[in-house]
Design an enzyme around this catalytic site. Structure first.
Site, short mmCIF file in Angstrom:
data_model
loop_
_atom_site.label_atom_id
_atom_site.label_comp_id
_atom_site.label_asym_id
_atom_site.label_seq_id
_atom_site.Cartn_x
_atom_site.Cartn_y
_atom_site.Cartn_z
N GLU A 12 -19.39 19.69 11.65
CA GLU A 12 -18.21 19.22 12.38
C GLU A 12 -17.73 20.41 13.22
O GLU A 12 -17.34 21.44 12.66
CB GLU A 12 -17.15 18.79 11.34
CG GLU A 12 -16.05 17.91 11.89
CD GLU A 12 -15.06 17.48 10.81
OE1 GLU A 12 -14.95 18.14 9.76
OE2 GLU A 12 -14.35 16.49 11.04
N SER A 59 -12.21 23.98 5.54
CA SER A 59 -12.22 22.52 5.35
C SER A 59 -10.98 21.89 5.93
O SER A 59 -10.95 20.68 6.17
CB SER A 59 -12.23 22.17 3.87
OG SER A 59 -13.24 22.82 3.20
N ASN A 84 -12.42 15.26 6.40
CA ASN A 84 -11.51 15.22 5.26
C ASN A 84 -10.31 14.30 5.47
O ASN A 84 -9.71 13.84 4.51
CB ASN A 84 -11.06 16.64 4.89
CG ASN A 84 -12.17 17.34 4.13
OD1 ASN A 84 -12.76 16.77 3.22
ND2 ASN A 84 -12.47 18.57 4.52
N HIS A 127 -17.78 23.54 10.76
CA HIS A 127 -17.59 23.03 9.40
C HIS A 127 -18.91 22.45 8.89
O HIS A 127 -19.26 21.31 9.19
CB HIS A 127 -16.48 21.97 9.44
CG HIS A 127 -16.07 21.44 8.11
ND1 HIS A 127 -15.44 20.23 7.94
CD2 HIS A 127 -16.21 21.94 6.86
CE1 HIS A 127 -15.21 20.03 6.65
NE2 HIS A 127 -15.67 21.05 5.99
P1 NAD Z 1 -16.27 30.05 -2.87
O1 NAD Z 1 -15.09 30.29 -3.74
O2 NAD Z 1 -17.54 29.56 -3.50
O3 NAD Z 1 -16.62 31.41 -2.09
C1 NAD Z 1 -15.66 32.17 -1.41
C2 NAD Z 1 -16.17 33.61 -1.33
O4 NAD Z 1 -15.28 34.33 -0.47
C3 NAD Z 1 -16.16 34.32 -2.69
O5 NAD Z 1 -17.44 34.84 -2.97
C4 NAD Z 1 -15.13 35.44 -2.48
O6 NAD Z 1 -15.46 36.64 -3.18
C5 NAD Z 1 -15.21 35.65 -0.97
N1 NAD Z 1 -14.07 36.35 -0.39
C6 NAD Z 1 -12.76 36.29 -0.74
N2 NAD Z 1 -12.04 37.13 0.03
C7 NAD Z 1 -12.91 37.72 0.89
C8 NAD Z 1 -12.76 38.70 1.93
N3 NAD Z 1 -11.57 39.23 2.23
N4 NAD Z 1 -13.86 39.08 2.58
C9 NAD Z 1 -15.08 38.57 2.27
N5 NAD Z 1 -15.28 37.66 1.30
C10 NAD Z 1 -14.21 37.24 0.62
O7 NAD Z 1 -15.78 29.06 -1.72
P2 NAD Z 1 -16.65 28.01 -0.87
O8 NAD Z 1 -16.68 26.71 -1.59
O9 NAD Z 1 -17.93 28.66 -0.43
O10 NAD Z 1 -15.68 27.79 0.39
C11 NAD Z 1 -15.66 28.70 1.46
C12 NAD Z 1 -15.05 28.04 2.67
O11 NAD Z 1 -15.83 26.90 3.02
C13 NAD Z 1 -13.63 27.52 2.45
O12 NAD Z 1 -12.90 27.69 3.63
C14 NAD Z 1 -13.85 26.04 2.14
O13 NAD Z 1 -12.73 25.25 2.47
C15 NAD Z 1 -15.01 25.74 3.05
N6 NAD Z 1 -15.83 24.58 2.67
C16 NAD Z 1 -16.19 24.37 1.37
C17 NAD Z 1 -16.99 23.28 1.04
C18 NAD Z 1 -17.44 23.03 -0.37
O14 NAD Z 1 -17.92 21.93 -0.67
N7 NAD Z 1 -17.34 24.01 -1.27
C19 NAD Z 1 -17.44 22.40 2.06
C20 NAD Z 1 -17.07 22.66 3.39
C21 NAD Z 1 -16.27 23.75 3.68
#
Ligand code: NAD
Length: 303
Positions: A151, A118, A189, A139
């Site tokens: 994005e 993000s 963002n 993104h």
């Molecule tokens: P989340 O916490 O729901 O999931 C993250 C996952 O990554 C977890 O299941 C964790 O076990 C796993 N993980 C951690 N270390 C790891 C590794 N070494 N290898 C493999 N898996 C690993 O997080 P999320 O909300 O899905 O966010 C993920 C990414 O997407 C982030 O970079 C976030 O900024 C981005 N993002 C999130 C949103 C949102 O609304 N949640 C929107 C756009 C982008």
């Protein structure tokens, strides 16, 4: 482009895997946690059921999509024949740099490495690989199967060819890709977070209450969700960390997070995921109930 590896099976990873699998790609979904992988497959199945019930897809489409996904806890094992890796692991720069170093070692020379970050710099992530021209931001928005935007973020060294491949691929997924350059917060963002921060400041300074602020933005600006409800949905910890990236990246105090946001995150009031933020969330209820921490026009919040 056939074999897609999605790293991280959380909120975003399962949605990304869902969308690629629905569009006929072969997807390896990787996480360090078996539980996260099980949860992800259950969520994908439930979301596909919803599409079957709405008659958007058939049972056969659902079965085909699920058959396109395999799960693994061994990144190195699945990355060696990847055409595209989409990293969607936890938003932590050290973790992402470590994952990209690992992927770069094993993935085929021509594989494109994308990140769903993000806010973390694509240029910084690319700099730890030997293929910065093939590293790009992809993104997706939450919930991925529903939201149209991708994005597409070009790092400093991302090539034109890689950018156009990812733009075309996003279209094949039924999305609308939008190309932007790599500066803090990108576009989504950079614009959204200052608005959310300003809404929190308005509450902190008792200009209006939670419902009033959200109503003004919903009815006045035709936003489907008010900024405080949206902040709860995104996660207040996530909002705080993105604001810090903007503040550090631009060195401009206008991005400084509101002290109320900092307090809420410190106290564990993270929004929907923790059960309470600006609103209180009860299992099984869709009613929007303002948190008891914010009484109507409460002036006691003013410092
Ligand atoms: P989340 O916490 O729901 O999931 C993250 C996952 O990554 C977890 O299941 C964790 O076990 C796993 N993980 C951690 N270390 C790891 C590794 N070494 N290898 C493999 N898996 C690993 O997080 P999320 O909300 O899905 O966010 C993920 C990414 O997407 C982030 O970079 C976030 O900024 C981005 N993002 C999130 C949103 C949102 O609304 N949640 C929107 C756009 C982008």
């Amino acid at each position: 482009m056939k074999n897609i590896v999605v790293v991280g099976a959380g909120t975003m990873g399962n949605g990304i895997a869902h969308v690629f699998a629905m569009n006929g790609y072969s997807v390896s979904l990787v996480d360090i946690s078996d539980k996260a992988l099980e949860r992800a497959m259950a969520t994908i199945s439930k979301n596909l059921d919803r599409m079957v019930n709405k008659e958007k897809i058939t049972e056969a489409d659902k079965a085909a999509a699920l058959a396109n996904i395999t799960i693994s806890t061994d990144l190195k094992d699945v990355v060696d024949d990847a055409d595209l890796v989409v990293e969607a692991a936890t938003e932590n720069i050290d973790l992402k740099l470590k994952i990209f170093r690992q992927i770069d070692e094993v993935a085929p020379e021509n594989a494109i490495l994308a990140t769903n970050t993000s806010s973390i710099s694509i240029t910084k992530i690319a700099s730890v690989t030997k293929r910065p021209d093939k590293v790009i931001g992809m993104h997706f928005m939450n919930p991925v199967p529903v939201m149209k935007l991708v994005e597409v973020i070009r790092g400093y060294a991302t090539s034109d060819e890689v950018t156009s491949i990812i733009m075309e691929m996003s279209k094949k997924l039924g999305k609308v890709p939008t190309e932007v350059n790599d500066y803090p917060g990108f576009i989504a963002n950079r614009i959204l977070m200052p608005m959310i921060n300003e809404a929190i400041y308005s509450l902190y300074e008792s200009v209006a209450g939670v419902e009033e602020i959200d109503t003004v933005m919903k009815l006045g600006m035709a936003h489907p969700m008010g900024p405080l409800q949206l902040a709860d949905f995104i996660g207040l910890d996530v909002c705080l960390s993105i604001l810090k990236v903007l503040q550090d990246g631009f060195g401009n105090p206008k991005y400084a997070p509101c002290p109320l946001l900092v307090n809420m995150v410190t106290a564990g009031y993270l929004g929907r995921k923790s059960g309470e933020g600006f609103y209180k969330y009860q299992k099984g209820s869709k009613d929007l109930v303002v948190s008891s921490m914010f009484k109507k026009n409460d002036t006691s919040l003013v410092g």
